[in-house]
Design a protein around this motif. Sequence first.
Motif, PDB file in Angstrom:
ATOM      1  N   UNK A  54       1.008  -1.151   0.115  1.00  0.00           N
ATOM      2  CA  UNK A  54      -0.012   0.035  -0.058  1.00  0.00           C
ATOM      3  C   UNK A  54       0.611   1.340   0.026  1.00  0.00           C
ATOM      4  N   UNK A  55       2.331   1.210   0.012  1.00  0.00           N
ATOM      5  CA  UNK A  55       3.136   2.149   0.212  1.00  0.00           C
ATOM      6  C   UNK A  55       2.984   2.983   1.456  1.00  0.00           C
ATOM      7  N   UNK A  56       2.676   2.342   2.557  1.00  0.00           N
ATOM      8  CA  UNK A  56       2.404   2.816   4.109  1.00  0.00           C
ATOM      9  C   UNK A  56       3.987   3.083   4.604  1.00  0.00           C
ATOM     10  N   UNK A  57       4.435   4.288   4.849  1.00  0.00           N
ATOM     11  CA  UNK A  57       5.685   4.384   5.476  1.00  0.00           C
ATOM     12  C   UNK A  57       5.575   4.674   6.958  1.00  0.00           C
ATOM     13  N   UNK A  58       4.359   4.962   7.523  1.00  0.00           N
ATOM     14  CA  UNK A  58       4.206   5.321   8.919  1.00  0.00           C
ATOM     15  C   UNK A  58       3.034   4.486   9.354  1.00  0.00           C
ATOM     16  N   UNK A  59       3.176   3.510  10.510  1.00  0.00           N
ATOM     17  CA  UNK A  59       2.178   2.699  10.987  1.00  0.00           C
ATOM     18  C   UNK A  59       1.864   2.657  12.443  1.00  0.00           C
TER      19      UNK A  59
END
Length: 166
Positions: A66-71
């Motif tokens: 999804x291209x999520x860099x902050x979780x």
Amino acid sequence: MNGTRRDFTKVAISGAAALFRFPILAAADTSVRGVQLGITTASLNPLPDVPGNDRIDTLIQECVQLGCGNVELAAGFFGPALQRAAVGGQVPKQVTPEYQRSREELRKWRLSAAATDRAQEVRKKFDDAGINLFSMSNTFADDVTDAEIDAMFRQMQVLRISVFQT
């Protein structure tokens, strides 16, 4: 004051970022016009069941895809799952033997050294993937003991998380 609201907002956001030590660097560029975007892993439920694959690995693969860099990590991905819990992880209105067994299993796990070891392992997996694990969602239901809360905070320290929500 000789500034604009925009100037004030920039200063306030900069201060908040410094206060929470919110890292800007992540593998994916997850900012829009300078605003860092992220995802709570609870929004990825249900995850595909990949036989032989650690749920955290599946979760990380989904975030990378999804291209999520902050979780923000939902605690449900971290440790044994509660069976038949009500919405928000709260104690169900009808407490079943199945719930009681799963609740005791989760409590024992949280208080064990294995939970701390797992926190170290999970942190390394996120770091290796280049994903900024910055927060955790932990629900403090009515049946969570003080010892469990202390253990959850220790695990968040091992995960190097300074922000959490409940």
